[in-house]
Design a protein around this motif. Structure first.
Motif, PDB file in Angstrom:
ATOM      1  N   PHE A 317       0.800  -1.223   0.000  1.00 15.23           N
ATOM      2  CA  PHE A 317       0.000   0.000   0.000  1.00 15.23           C
ATOM      3  C   PHE A 317       0.834   1.275   0.000  1.00 15.23           C
ATOM      4  CE2 PHE A 317       0.604   1.381   4.363  1.00 15.23           C
ATOM      5  CZ  PHE A 317       0.946   0.209   5.021  1.00 15.23           C
ATOM      6  N   LEU A 318       2.167   1.152   0.057  1.00 13.39           N
ATOM      7  CA  LEU A 318       3.020   2.340  -0.019  1.00 13.39           C
ATOM      8  C   LEU A 318       3.472   2.617  -1.448  1.00 13.39           C
ATOM      9  CD1 LEU A 318       5.190   1.985   3.201  1.00 13.39           C
ATOM     10  CD2 LEU A 318       3.149   3.389   2.822  1.00 13.39           C
ATOM     11  N   GLY A 319       2.935   1.856  -2.407  1.00 15.11           N
ATOM     12  CA  GLY A 319       3.150   2.176  -3.806  1.00 15.11           C
ATOM     13  C   GLY A 319       4.463   1.683  -4.381  1.00 15.11           C
ATOM     14  N   ARG A 320       4.866   2.335  -5.482  1.00 21.30           N
ATOM     15  CA  ARG A 320       6.030   1.909  -6.249  1.00 21.30           C
ATOM     16  C   ARG A 320       7.003   3.067  -6.435  1.00 21.30           C
ATOM     17  NH1 ARG A 320       5.109   0.872 -11.420  1.00 21.30           N
ATOM     18  NH2 ARG A 320       6.571  -0.862 -11.631  1.00 21.30           N
ATOM     19  N   GLY A 321       8.252   2.721  -6.595  1.00 22.23           N
ATOM     20  CA  GLY A 321       9.281   3.715  -6.855  1.00 22.23           C
ATOM     21  C   GLY A 321      10.540   3.039  -7.343  1.00 22.23           C
ATOM     22  N   ILE A 322      11.577   3.837  -7.534  1.00 22.56           N
ATOM     23  CA  ILE A 322      12.827   3.286  -8.060  1.00 22.56           C
ATOM     24  C   ILE A 322      14.024   3.985  -7.436  1.00 22.56           C
ATOM     25  CG2 ILE A 322      12.943   4.900 -10.022  1.00 22.56           C
ATOM     26  CD1 ILE A 322      14.091   2.576 -11.687  1.00 22.56           C
ATOM     27  N   ILE A 323      15.073   3.219  -7.211  1.00 23.62           N
ATOM     28  CA  ILE A 323      16.387   3.787  -6.897  1.00 23.62           C
ATOM     29  C   ILE A 323      17.286   3.502  -8.086  1.00 23.62           C
ATOM     30  CG2 ILE A 323      18.473   3.531  -5.509  1.00 23.62           C
ATOM     31  CD1 ILE A 323      16.833   3.205  -3.051  1.00 23.62           C
ATOM     32  N   LEU A 324      17.873   4.561  -8.633  1.00 26.14           N
ATOM     33  CA  LEU A 324      18.868   4.426  -9.688  1.00 26.14           C
ATOM     34  C   LEU A 324      20.239   4.423  -9.034  1.00 26.14           C
ATOM     35  CD1 LEU A 324      17.535   6.979 -12.352  1.00 26.14           C
ATOM     36  CD2 LEU A 324      17.136   4.513 -12.256  1.00 26.14           C
TER      37      LEU A 324
END
Length: 415
Positions: A317-324
């Motif tokens: 429930f905290l969603g999606r993201g990315i680390i480059l």
């Protein structure tokens, strides 16, 4: 590298005084992060600031170990030079990395170029006082002007004719995901693959929430090899992040009530993406042995070439993201490692900042290992370590016959 070390945030799912203690600690961490909550988290570690245990009278510590039988220091591939925002129109930057000296400039039309920093006329540094004229860079010594796209000299103020052979070396570059990257190949071969664009960053569906930067005294291959070394996750990254990154204290009984649990699998991708590999990580946590469901997190990491990693986070429930993650060799045994996090707009900024800070703590545990270890070309492995050899065979594609090698008898790290 760093692919299996990030974690999410949250609380609940456990009962009793242990859960309450954990929640109080978590609230304290959140309060500390909330100061400047809406500003991106920016953390830069100076060389030697982390990753070395204090040893009075011995400085610099990186000279105290032998590097071992190292592979060539500069693999072929794409490397981050700087963020696009760090190079406004009409500016020139001087950068030293990959055994080269670059002059990086942005023309008035917005296009960025990378050229050899030294003027072929009398060797002046084009980035030390040089200026941008149209799509050219002008030498500060005699005013010779070199075109960014092909390096050809188009003007010499005091000469009637510009020689056809008057040019400066150019380097292939690209701007993707808010970064300017340069293509390096020891034999001058052009790019054989492109840096993938992360759609959510380009469309601003995911927004920038912070970055960390570290200098690591290690060969570049050691960092991505961590992805295949799944056995180290439980031992090095199992202790709670509350214990910090100093390996002398990470196993303190004070924080023993909490554990990180990792399940990971690494594999290389087939053609036409043989320059890529994958790592799938399932993270969970326990409090006094009880599963803390709100910290369940899936990390899908894609290594692209020798120095780029895309770590995509998914939480229920905290969603999606990315680390480059970008790894750029500044010297044969000195890596500049940057982690940049982008996350969904509708998720409070405190969440990705917490994730990045947790990733930083775990990554700094690895730095202590890397800064002090020796590279072993023939390590003593058990059957469960088979992915490490597979990774070395996969990574070998980024070296060529003419790849520069380090002196065989060099014993220190003072390059």
């Amino acid at each position: 590298g760093g692919a299996g070390r990030a974690m999410g945030s949250g609380g609940g799912g456990a009962t009793g005084p242990g859960a309450l203690l954990f929640l109080l600690i978590l609230i304290l961490l959140l309060v500390l992060l909330l100061r400047g909550c809406w500003r991106p988290l920016v953390l830069r570690r100076a060389r030697g600031e982390v990753g070395y245990l204090p040893a009075p009278g011995l400085s610099p510590p990186r000279r105290r170990r032998r590097p071992g039988g190292l592979p060539p220091p500069f693999p072929n591939g794409w490397y981050r030079l700087l963020d696009s925002a760090e190079l406004p129109r009409g500016t020139v930057r001087s950068l030293a990395l990959l055994g080269e000296q670059f002059a990086v400039f942005r023309a008035q039309d917005g296009q960025a170029f990378v050229v050899n920093a030294y003027c072929p006329h009398l060797g002046a540094n084009l980035a030390a006082g040089g200026r941008v004229v149209g799509n050219c860079i002008e030498c500060p010594f005699h005013g010779w002007q070199f075109r960014g796209e092909d390096g050809k000299c188009i003007s010499i103020p005091y000469a009637e004719k510009v020689p056809d052979f008057a040019k400066v070396q150019t380097w292939p570059s690209c701007e993707v995901n808010g970064m300017l990257l340069v293509w390096y190949h020891c034999e001058g071969v052009g790019p054989t693959w492109a840096v993938p664009e992360q759609r959510e960053i380009t469309t601003r569906e995911w927004v920038f929430r912070g970055q960390t930067e570290h200098l690591v005294d290690v060969h570049i291959q050691e960092i991505p090899e961590n992805a295949a070394d799944t056995a180290h996750l439980a031992f090095l990254h199992g202790p709670a992040i509350l214990g910090g990154s100093d390996l002398r204290y990470t196993r303190s009984k004070l924080w023993d009530f909490m554990k990180h649990v990792w399940k990971a699998e690494w594999w290389p991708e087939p053609e036409p993406n043989e320059h890529c590999s994958r790592l799938l990580v399932q993270h969970s946590a326990t409090i006094f042995g009880k599963h803390l469901s709100l910290m369940d997190l899936t990390v899908s990491a894609r290594q692209v070439g020798p120095g780029l990693v895309f770590l995509i986070f998914e939480h229920a429930f905290l969603g999606r993201g990315i680390i480059l993650q970008t790894v750029t060799p500044l010297e044969p045994l000195l890596q500049n490692v940057v982690h940049k996090i982008y996350y969904q707009k509708n998720v409070p900024a405190i969440i990705p900042k917490f994730i990045l800070r947790a990733e930083c703590i775990q990554f700094e545990r690895d730095i202590t290992i890397w800064n002090n270890k020796q590279y072993l070309p023939k390590p003593l492995l058990v059957r469960e370590d088979c992915s490490i050899q597979k990774h070395r065979r996969w990574y070998a594609q980024f070296y060529s016959e003419r790849s520069r090698r380090l002196p065989a008898r060099q014993e220190g790290l003072d390059w």
